[in-house]
Design a protein around this motif. Structure first.
Motif, PDB file in Angstrom:
ATOM      1  N   GLU A  76      14.065 -24.449  27.640  1.00  0.00           N
ATOM      2  CA  GLU A  76      13.050 -24.185  26.358  1.00  0.00           C
ATOM      3  C   GLU A  76      12.500 -25.296  26.354  1.00  0.00           C
ATOM      4  N   ARG A  77      12.864 -26.409  26.051  1.00  0.00           N
ATOM      5  CA  ARG A  77      12.375 -27.613  25.762  1.00  0.00           C
ATOM      6  C   ARG A  77      11.293 -28.156  26.800  1.00  0.00           C
ATOM      7  N   LEU A  78      12.004 -28.080  28.004  1.00  0.00           N
ATOM      8  CA  LEU A  78      11.045 -28.349  29.100  1.00  0.00           C
ATOM      9  C   LEU A  78       9.723 -27.561  29.316  1.00  0.00           C
ATOM     10  N   LEU A  79       9.979 -26.294  29.298  1.00  0.00           N
ATOM     11  CA  LEU A  79       8.760 -25.501  29.644  1.00  0.00           C
ATOM     12  C   LEU A  79       7.757 -25.480  28.534  1.00  0.00           C
ATOM     13  N   ALA A  80       8.108 -25.761  27.303  1.00  0.00           N
ATOM     14  CA  ALA A  80       7.094 -26.266  25.950  1.00  0.00           C
ATOM     15  C   ALA A  80       6.076 -27.305  26.494  1.00  0.00           C
ATOM     16  N   ARG A  81       6.617 -28.223  27.282  1.00  0.00           N
ATOM     17  CA  ARG A  81       5.760 -29.312  27.763  1.00  0.00           C
ATOM     18  C   ARG A  81       5.018 -29.036  28.821  1.00  0.00           C
ATOM     19  N   LEU A  86       2.149 -30.539  32.764  1.00  0.00           N
ATOM     20  CA  LEU A  86       2.559 -30.398  34.315  1.00  0.00           C
ATOM     21  C   LEU A  86       1.359 -30.765  35.086  1.00  0.00           C
ATOM     22  N   ARG A  87       1.687 -31.451  36.016  1.00  0.00           N
ATOM     23  CA  ARG A  87       0.511 -31.716  37.036  1.00  0.00           C
ATOM     24  C   ARG A  87       0.883 -31.353  38.612  1.00  0.00           C
ATOM     25  N   ASP A 122       2.896 -20.586  37.872  1.00  0.00           N
ATOM     26  CA  ASP A 122       1.885 -19.890  37.135  1.00  0.00           C
ATOM     27  C   ASP A 122       0.905 -21.093  36.490  1.00  0.00           C
ATOM     28  N   VAL A 123       1.823 -21.945  35.837  1.00  0.00           N
ATOM     29  CA  VAL A 123       1.045 -23.044  35.208  1.00  0.00           C
ATOM     30  C   VAL A 123       0.241 -23.876  35.908  1.00  0.00           C
ATOM     31  N   ALA A 124       0.974 -24.194  37.193  1.00  0.00           N
ATOM     32  CA  ALA A 124       0.493 -24.857  38.107  1.00  0.00           C
ATOM     33  C   ALA A 124      -0.765 -24.512  39.070  1.00  0.00           C
ATOM     34  N   GLY A 125      -0.918 -23.104  38.895  1.00  0.00           N
ATOM     35  CA  GLY A 125      -1.911 -22.305  39.926  1.00  0.00           C
ATOM     36  C   GLY A 125      -1.408 -22.271  41.271  1.00  0.00           C
ATOM     37  N   LEU A 126      -0.208 -22.249  41.334  1.00  0.00           N
ATOM     38  CA  LEU A 126       0.248 -22.126  42.976  1.00  0.00           C
ATOM     39  C   LEU A 126       0.894 -20.823  43.250  1.00  0.00           C
ATOM     40  N   ALA A 127       1.044 -19.876  42.298  1.00  0.00           N
ATOM     41  CA  ALA A 127       1.669 -18.815  42.482  1.00  0.00           C
ATOM     42  C   ALA A 127       1.186 -18.044  43.583  1.00  0.00           C
ATOM     43  N   ASP A 128      -0.076 -17.923  44.004  1.00  0.00           N
ATOM     44  CA  ASP A 128      -0.598 -16.866  44.940  1.00  0.00           C
ATOM     45  C   ASP A 128      -0.499 -17.708  46.185  1.00  0.00           C
ATOM     46  N   ARG A 129      -0.146 -18.983  46.394  1.00  0.00           N
ATOM     47  CA  ARG A 129       0.079 -19.594  47.337  1.00  0.00           C
ATOM     48  C   ARG A 129       1.608 -18.981  47.967  1.00  0.00           C
TER      49      ARG A 129
END
Length: 231
Positions: A76-81, A86-87, A122-129
């Motif tokens: 939870e703490r990690l995903l909040a960041r 995230l890059r 999802d956050v990184a925009g790689l899900a569709d890959r």
């Protein structure tokens, strides 16, 4: 000689530059339990391991039977960041494009939980890959350095392990790929390895990496080079 038909990626430190956040968060939560370690110390000990395996070791160090909330609090703490910090590792989209153009299947095999895996992509925009070709340590009995997770990925891809190459940033991951009979290529381009890339590259080679690269230049050739089996 076996032609490489699939590339299996570790996620953290290979696709996304998330390890510094992970190590900082882990150090904070451990300190709250009375165990003090620097992110560098935790990197050397735990890089590539699932959070479940890490929690077991922390519980043993504390002489406690379990830490029921630790993994949840860490995640939870990690995903909040992630939304702001995230890059994607520079060059990953182009590498995935090159693999797709050559008809090479891609998958992920990560020590992260199924939930964290989905949110990260999802956050990184790689899900569709990757679609459904994503595999978590949650899905196997033994995580890295056991071969189970890599073998699961190969089975679901329908590709023999010896026709798979793996890109990994951790000795545990390299050892798991080797145990699965796959070509293992080390990567030291994540920011969590700044100041220790040479030493870490040696550790990856000692674990069995065929080659180790500090960035993605030449990674396509390193992954797809033909293997000689039975030598």
């Amino acid at each position: 000689m076996t032609e490489i038909r699939a590339v299996i990626f570790d996620m953290d430190g290979c696709l996304v530059d998330s390890e510094p956040m992970s190590l900082e968060t882990l150090a904070e939560l451990m300190a709250a339990e009375g165990l003090h370690a620097t992110p560098d110390e935790l990197r050397k000990k735990f890089l590539g391991m699932s959070i479940q395996a890490i929690v077991r070791q922390i519980a043993e160090a504390l002489d406690r039977p379990d830490l029921p909330d630790f993994a949840r609090d860490f995640e939870e703490r990690l995903l909040a960041r992630y939304p702001t910090e995230l890059r994607v590792i520079p060059g990953i989209p182009a590498l995935l494009d090159d693999l797709a153009a050559r008809g090479i299947a891609v998958a992920i095999a990560t020590g992260s939980s199924v939930r964290r895996l989905g949110i990260t992509l999802d956050v990184a925009g790689l899900a569709d890959r990757f679609g459904d070709r994503i595999f978590s340590a949650d899905q196997v009995k033994r995580g890295k350095p056991a071969p189970d997770l890599f073998l699961l990925a190969a089975e679901r891809l329908g590709i023999a392990p010896e026709a798979c190459a793996v890109m990994e940033d951790s000795p545990h991951g390299i050892a798991g790929a080797m145990a699965a009979g796959m070509r293992a290529v080390g990567f030291t381009g994540g920011t969590h390895l700044e100041g220790m890339r040479d030493d870490h590259a040696r550790r990856l080679r000692d674990a069995g990496a065929a080659t180790v690269l500090p960035d993605l230049h030449g990674m396509l050739d390193a992954l797809l080079v033909r293997q000689v089996t039975g030598v």
